[in-house]
Design a protein around this motif. Structure first.
Motif, mmCIF file in Angstrom:
data_model
loop_
_atom_site.group_PDB
_atom_site.id
_atom_site.type_symbol
_atom_site.label_atom_id
_atom_site.label_comp_id
_atom_site.label_asym_id
_atom_site.label_seq_id
_atom_site.Cartn_x
_atom_site.Cartn_y
_atom_site.Cartn_z
ATOM 1 N N GLU A 254 -8.889 5.596 17.428
ATOM 2 C CA GLU A 254 -9.482 4.507 18.192
ATOM 3 C C GLU A 254 -10.635 3.965 17.353
ATOM 4 O O GLU A 254 -11.635 4.655 17.144
ATOM 5 C CB GLU A 254 -9.993 5.001 19.544
ATOM 6 C CG GLU A 254 -10.513 3.904 20.453
ATOM 7 C CD GLU A 254 -9.435 2.889 20.831
ATOM 8 O OE1 GLU A 254 -9.768 1.694 20.945
ATOM 9 O OE2 GLU A 254 -8.267 3.299 21.008
ATOM 10 N N SER A 255 -10.509 2.765 16.843
ATOM 11 C CA SER A 255 -11.472 2.262 15.869
ATOM 12 C C SER A 255 -12.110 0.963 16.333
ATOM 13 O O SER A 255 -11.472 0.152 17.004
ATOM 14 C CB SER A 255 -10.778 2.019 14.519
ATOM 15 O OG SER A 255 -10.103 3.177 14.066
ATOM 16 N N LYS A 256 -13.359 0.777 15.923
ATOM 17 C CA LYS A 256 -14.029 -0.497 16.166
ATOM 18 C C LYS A 256 -13.456 -1.527 15.199
ATOM 19 O O LYS A 256 -13.186 -1.231 14.036
ATOM 20 C CB LYS A 256 -15.527 -0.348 15.948
ATOM 21 C CG LYS A 256 -16.322 -1.606 16.292
ATOM 22 C CD LYS A 256 -17.822 -1.353 16.209
ATOM 23 C CE LYS A 256 -18.592 -2.611 16.606
ATOM 24 N NZ LYS A 256 -20.054 -2.382 16.595
ATOM 25 N N GLN A 257 -13.241 -2.754 15.663
ATOM 26 C CA GLN A 257 -12.659 -3.807 14.835
ATOM 27 C C GLN A 257 -13.707 -4.889 14.581
ATOM 28 O O GLN A 257 -14.301 -5.416 15.514
ATOM 29 C CB GLN A 257 -11.451 -4.423 15.539
ATOM 30 C CG GLN A 257 -10.360 -3.419 15.893
ATOM 31 C CD GLN A 257 -9.275 -4.045 16.745
ATOM 32 O OE1 GLN A 257 -8.788 -5.140 16.430
ATOM 33 N NE2 GLN A 257 -8.907 -3.379 17.825
ATOM 34 N N VAL A 258 -13.919 -5.200 13.298
ATOM 35 C CA VAL A 258 -14.955 -6.160 12.924
ATOM 36 C C VAL A 258 -14.385 -7.190 11.963
ATOM 37 O O VAL A 258 -13.644 -6.842 11.038
ATOM 38 C CB VAL A 258 -16.159 -5.461 12.259
ATOM 39 C CG1 VAL A 258 -17.200 -6.484 11.813
ATOM 40 C CG2 VAL A 258 -16.785 -4.455 13.206
ATOM 41 N N LEU A 259 -14.725 -8.441 12.189
ATOM 42 C CA LEU A 259 -14.355 -9.496 11.257
ATOM 43 C C LEU A 259 -15.630 -10.123 10.706
ATOM 44 O O LEU A 259 -16.489 -10.566 11.466
ATOM 45 C CB LEU A 259 -13.512 -10.562 11.954
ATOM 46 C CG LEU A 259 -12.855 -11.560 10.998
ATOM 47 C CD1 LEU A 259 -11.454 -11.906 11.440
ATOM 48 C CD2 LEU A 259 -13.696 -12.819 10.862
ATOM 49 N N ILE A 260 -15.767 -10.137 9.371
ATOM 50 C CA ILE A 260 -16.905 -10.769 8.709
ATOM 51 C C ILE A 260 -16.453 -12.126 8.173
ATOM 52 O O ILE A 260 -15.420 -12.222 7.507
ATOM 53 C CB ILE A 260 -17.432 -9.893 7.552
ATOM 54 C CG1 ILE A 260 -17.936 -8.543 8.082
ATOM 55 C CG2 ILE A 260 -18.569 -10.612 6.808
ATOM 56 C CD1 ILE A 260 -18.282 -7.548 6.987
ATOM 57 N N TYR A 261 -17.230 -13.175 8.455
ATOM 58 C CA TYR A 261 -16.855 -14.516 7.983
ATOM 59 C C TYR A 261 -18.095 -15.260 7.520
ATOM 60 O O TYR A 261 -19.225 -14.756 7.642
ATOM 61 C CB TYR A 261 -16.089 -15.252 9.071
ATOM 62 C CG TYR A 261 -16.904 -15.809 10.230
ATOM 63 C CD1 TYR A 261 -16.706 -17.112 10.675
ATOM 64 C CD2 TYR A 261 -17.842 -15.029 10.915
ATOM 65 C CE1 TYR A 261 -17.426 -17.627 11.748
ATOM 66 C CE2 TYR A 261 -18.556 -15.534 11.987
ATOM 67 C CZ TYR A 261 -18.349 -16.832 12.399
ATOM 68 O OH TYR A 261 -19.045 -17.346 13.463
#
Length: 385
Positions: free
Chosen positions: A354-361
């Motif tokens: 179960e992982s945290k999901q992060v998008l960097i833009y």
């Protein structure tokens, strides 16, 4: 240089716990400046000074006898014989922070050196500036940051990156690389490093590079090894625990600093970046290395990986801290698109974590989607650590 470095706290903590500290880092990353700032009361020796170097090489015992209370030995890789004596000296002292050693990253991690100094020395890796170390960083665009890179000399003295970085690269090749290997054809090596820049943010394809340059595979592998030793490149390892043959197990290549990468790609102005065909990999290189720099400040560092299945599904970065995983996707666009989470979602079908999901833009807005999904502007990526 008056700018505060975030690594200061870690260095001071190591000084309290180890008999010696080795501060490793690429040329001009700020090692000398930080030593003169923190260790003001120590005798200071720079072994790039030919007279100091000669004395230490010819009479190492006499040299060390003059520094029984401790000293800063800058660029100690120039005088490797000192390591033969330091082991005994450190074994016979209880003083913490007695010697401060600085030098090339991987030289100080040489197997013979680490064996002789194991348990006696605390190793700290130092990089050029991260985003959070640059004064008034939010006044500049992302492309300004990428073009200027992180080398203190550029920011502190407002030097034109288009002048600084090509000269820096030439200095590294002629002084550091030539010290490591006997380059019979320096022009071929220069072609190699320029061509290698086009692989930033990609898995290393040794065979393709060798074929393009007309050299053998072992030469390419060794040259990449030497660039890593010199601190010019960073290799991000693949994450393949419990995935068997379903994933790629090659490393991904990044350049230690985006300013170096821009120079190698012949980018001479900030405006050239915004429409560059390698804009995406360049932005990814910047973000990955910024997180590597931020991670280096921590006493307890996280582990960094990337993941790619054999059918092309890829997660740009996995940050592992014990059993906790953060999945990171990096996009150079400034307008968020929900499709950007696609690969992270596909990864979940391969993994039980179960992982945290992060998008960097490159945009400015932070967007939250429940407890485990967030869109972060590049200005806030250090929050991940």
């Amino acid at each position: 240089m008056a700018w505060e470095r975030k690594i200061n706290t870690k260095i001071v903590e190591y000084q309290k716990n180890f008999r010696a500290i080795a501060i490793m880092g690429v040329r001009q990353s700020g090692k000398t400046t930080i030593c003169k700032s923190i260790f003001k009361d120590y005798k200071y020796y720079n072994f790039e000074n030919i007279n100091t170097q000669k004395f230490a090489l010819d009479e190492p015992q006499d040299f060390l006898n003059q520094n029984v209370d401790g000293a800063v030995f800058d660029e100690i890789q120039r005088v490797p014989i000192l390591f033969n004596y330091l082991q005994e000296i450190l074994d016979n002292t209880s003083k913490r922070g007695k010697y401060i050693l600085t030098g090339s990253s991987n030289f100080l991690l040489n197997e013979k050196i680490t064996q002789s100094l194991a348990g006696r020395v605390g190793y700290i890796e130092m990089f050029p500036f991260s985003y959070s170390e640059i004064k008034n960083a939010n006044q500049y665009s992302i492309w300004h940051h990428i073009f200027y890179g992180g080398f203190p000399e550029v920011w502190v003295n407002d030097i034109n990156p288009a002048i600084f970085y090509p000269n820096y690269i030439q200095t590294v090749i002629e002084r550091d690389i030539r010290q490591l290997i006997n380059l019979k054809n320096i022009n071929l090596f220069q072609n190699f490093i320029f061509y290698l820049a086009t692989f930033a943010g990609q898995e290393i394809n040794f065979a393709k590079i060798a074929m393009e340059l007309g050299v053998d595979l072992k030469t390419v592998q060794s040259w990449i090894g030497y660039l890593k030793v010199a601190g010019i490149i960073y290799l991000l390892q693949p994450y393949y625990a419990n995935f068997g043959k379903r994933v790629v197990k090659k490393s991904k290549l990044y350049f230690i600093d985006s300013g170096i990468l821009c120079a190698l790609l012949k980018i001479n102005e900030i405006s050239h970046l915004e429409n560059h065909p390698l804009k995406g990999p360049i932005f990814e290189n910047y973000c990955i290395m910024n997180l590597v720099k931020e991670n280096s400040f921590r006493l307890q560092k996280s582990n960094f990986y990337f993941w790619r299945s054999n059918n092309g599904v890829e997660v740009d970065l996995i940050i592992q801290n014990g059993l906790n995983h953060i999945l990171v996707e990096i996009k150079s666009g400034s307008n968020y698109n929900s499709k950007w989470f696609k690969n992270i979602e596909l990864y979940k079908s391969y993994s039980n974590y179960e992982s945290k999901q992060v998008l960097i833009y490159s945009g400015t807005e932070e967007i939250l989607y429940g407890d485990n999904k967030v869109v972060l502007p590049y200005t806030k990526m250090s929050y991940l650590l």
